[in-house]
Enzyme design. Structure first.
Site, short mmCIF file in Angstrom:
data_model
loop_
_atom_site.label_atom_id
_atom_site.label_comp_id
_atom_site.label_asym_id
_atom_site.label_seq_id
_atom_site.Cartn_x
_atom_site.Cartn_y
_atom_site.Cartn_z
N GLU A 114 0.83 -1.21 0.00
CA GLU A 114 0.00 0.00 0.00
C GLU A 114 0.86 1.26 0.00
O GLU A 114 0.52 2.26 -0.64
CB GLU A 114 -0.94 -0.02 1.22
N GLU A 134 -3.86 -9.16 4.01
CA GLU A 134 -4.54 -8.80 5.27
C GLU A 134 -5.72 -9.70 5.60
O GLU A 134 -6.00 -9.95 6.76
CB GLU A 134 -5.00 -7.34 5.22
C1 HXC Z 1 5.81 -7.64 12.36
C2 HXC Z 1 7.11 -8.93 10.99
C3 HXC Z 1 6.26 -8.68 9.89
C4 HXC Z 1 5.14 -7.82 10.11
C5 HXC Z 1 7.82 -9.99 9.23
N1 HXC Z 1 8.06 -9.74 10.52
N2 HXC Z 1 6.73 -9.34 8.82
N3 HXC Z 1 6.88 -8.42 12.20
N4 HXC Z 1 4.96 -7.33 11.36
N5 HXC Z 1 4.29 -7.49 9.14
C6 HXC Z 1 9.17 -10.25 11.35
C7 HXC Z 1 8.98 -11.74 11.65
O1 HXC Z 1 8.12 -11.89 12.75
C8 HXC Z 1 10.39 -12.17 11.98
O2 HXC Z 1 10.73 -11.73 13.27
C9 HXC Z 1 11.22 -11.33 10.99
O3 HXC Z 1 10.39 -10.23 10.62
C10 HXC Z 1 11.58 -12.11 9.73
O4 HXC Z 1 10.39 -12.63 9.16
P1 HXC Z 1 10.16 -14.19 8.86
O5 HXC Z 1 8.70 -14.44 8.86
O6 HXC Z 1 10.99 -15.04 9.76
O7 HXC Z 1 10.78 -14.29 7.40
P2 HXC Z 1 10.35 -15.28 6.22
O8 HXC Z 1 10.11 -16.67 6.78
O9 HXC Z 1 11.36 -15.09 5.15
O10 HXC Z 1 8.92 -14.77 5.73
C11 HXC Z 1 8.79 -13.46 5.17
C12 HXC Z 1 7.29 -13.07 5.04
C13 HXC Z 1 6.63 -13.23 6.44
C14 HXC Z 1 6.60 -13.96 4.03
C15 HXC Z 1 7.24 -11.62 4.54
O11 HXC Z 1 7.42 -12.55 7.41
C16 HXC Z 1 5.23 -12.67 6.48
O12 HXC Z 1 4.28 -13.32 6.02
N6 HXC Z 1 5.07 -11.49 7.09
C17 HXC Z 1 3.77 -10.88 7.29
C18 HXC Z 1 3.17 -10.38 6.00
C19 HXC Z 1 1.77 -9.78 6.23
O13 HXC Z 1 0.85 -10.49 6.59
N7 HXC Z 1 1.66 -8.47 6.05
C20 HXC Z 1 0.37 -7.75 6.27
C21 HXC Z 1 0.40 -7.14 7.61
S1 HXC Z 1 -1.16 -6.33 7.98
P3 HXC Z 1 11.36 -12.77 14.36
O14 HXC Z 1 11.49 -11.91 15.56
O15 HXC Z 1 10.42 -13.91 14.46
O16 HXC Z 1 12.68 -13.15 13.73
C22 HXC Z 1 -1.09 -4.85 7.22
C23 HXC Z 1 -2.26 -3.91 7.46
C24 HXC Z 1 -2.05 -2.54 6.89
O17 HXC Z 1 -0.16 -4.55 6.56
C25 HXC Z 1 -2.93 -1.47 7.55
C26 HXC Z 1 -2.53 -1.11 8.94
C27 HXC Z 1 -2.99 0.21 9.45
#
Ligand code: HXC
Length: 260
Positions: A114, A134
């Site tokens: 976004e 999301e």
């Molecule tokens: C907090 C996050 C994060 C996130 C990754 N991390 N994405 N922390 N918020 N969105 C952290 C992980 O917890 C991890 O921390 C470290 O970053 C590395 O990520 P991994 O998951 O271990 O890496 P990998 O296995 O390579 O996977 C990458 C990934 C995955 C596919 C991008 O991290 C993932 O699915 N992330 C979330 C994606 C997501 O759902 N985004 C939408 C969020 S909601 P640790 O401490 O465990 O090492 C949103 C709403 C917007 O965006 C509106 C809001 C107002």
């Protein structure tokens, strides 16, 4: 030359181009409230700096940004989400008057995707992946994704991407018009600098007018948008840069814009 005081971003200036590097590697640049505030503060400052003509936002090789910070939001209530200002700042980022380029490598998911969509131009490494996951978290895109993706792609494609939450690779993203161009990963930063520099070399009042007029295309009925375009076009005739630009054409030389 760095601009100091930030903890989650780094700001760098190269000639008339400013770079905002998202810098929370431990969380794949997840957008927490602090990062949002810092990005908005930096972008606002650069927007007001006549020495800067274009802004590039980038992340790391592995992630542009993996979304809003899920850990920060996870236990909040509706009232807390409203009170804690997760959204407000991004409107100020979208209101930046100067051209903003997103240079995306790796994950641009959720709020990261976004944020890229708030930029005027998205350049992506061939390694980039986009998506709005999301709904898999029990929520919906929250910083403009439902609006900007529908406007960018049309309803049918946007609906499929948002409702399935699937990831879109760089090649597909280019084909469907989600981004401007894919480049080899090792060329991304150079290509972004080159593109931003070619934009920043233009007359600053003309750049700001062009962006304002294009923004109106997303907000206004056609006739009103065209009236606004005429207004901006006409107003530029009182700028030094318009005189210089047209004189340079007649004199068969490059313009030397003074950006005012
Ligand atoms: C907090 C996050 C994060 C996130 C990754 N991390 N994405 N922390 N918020 N969105 C952290 C992980 O917890 C991890 O921390 C470290 O970053 C590395 O990520 P991994 O998951 O271990 O890496 P990998 O296995 O390579 O996977 C990458 C990934 C995955 C596919 C991008 O991290 C993932 O699915 N992330 C979330 C994606 C997501 O759902 N985004 C939408 C969020 S909601 P640790 O401490 O465990 O090492 C949103 C709403 C917007 O965006 C509106 C809001 C107002």
């Amino acid at each position: 030359e760095g601009t100091g005081g930030y903890r989650t971003i780094r700001v760098e200036r190269r000639d008339r181009v400013a770079w905002i590097h998202l810098d929370r590697p431990e969380a794949l640049n997840a957008l927490n409230v602090q990062l949002m505030r810092e990005v908005v503060a930096a972008a606002t400052e650069l927007d007001g700096d006549d020495g800067i003509g274009a802004i590039v936002v980038t992340g790391s090789e592995r992630a542009f940004a993996a979304g809003a910070d899920i850990k920060e939001m996870a236990t909040k209530s509706t009232a807390e989400m409203r009170a804690d200002g997760h959204f407000g700042g991004w409107a100020a980022f979208a209101a930046v008057r100067k051209p903003v380029i997103a240079a995306v490598s790796g994950y641009a998911l959720g709020g990261g995707c976004e944020l890229a969509l708030m930029c005027d131009i998205i350049l992506a490494a061939d390694s980039a992946t986009f998506g709005l996951p999301e709904l898999s978290l029990g929520v919906i895109p929250g910083i403009g994704g439902t609006q900007r993706l529908v406007r960018a792609l049309g309803y049918p494609k946007a609906a499929e991407i948002i409702l399935t939450g699937r990831r879109v690779g760089a090649e597909e993203a280019e084909r469907i018009g989600l981004i401007s161009r894919v480049v080899p990963a090792d060329r991304l930063l150079d290509e972004a600098q080159e593109m931003a520099a070619s934009i920043a070399a233009k007359s600053l009042p003309a750049l700001v007018a062009a962006k304002a007029a294009m923004d109106a295309a997303l907000e206004m009925p056609l006739a009103e948008g065209i009236a606004l375009e005429t207004e901006h076009f006409t107003a530029l005739f009182d700028t030094e840069d318009q005189q210089e630009g047209m004189a340079a054409f007649s004199e068969k030389r490059e313009p030397r814009f003074r950006h005012r």
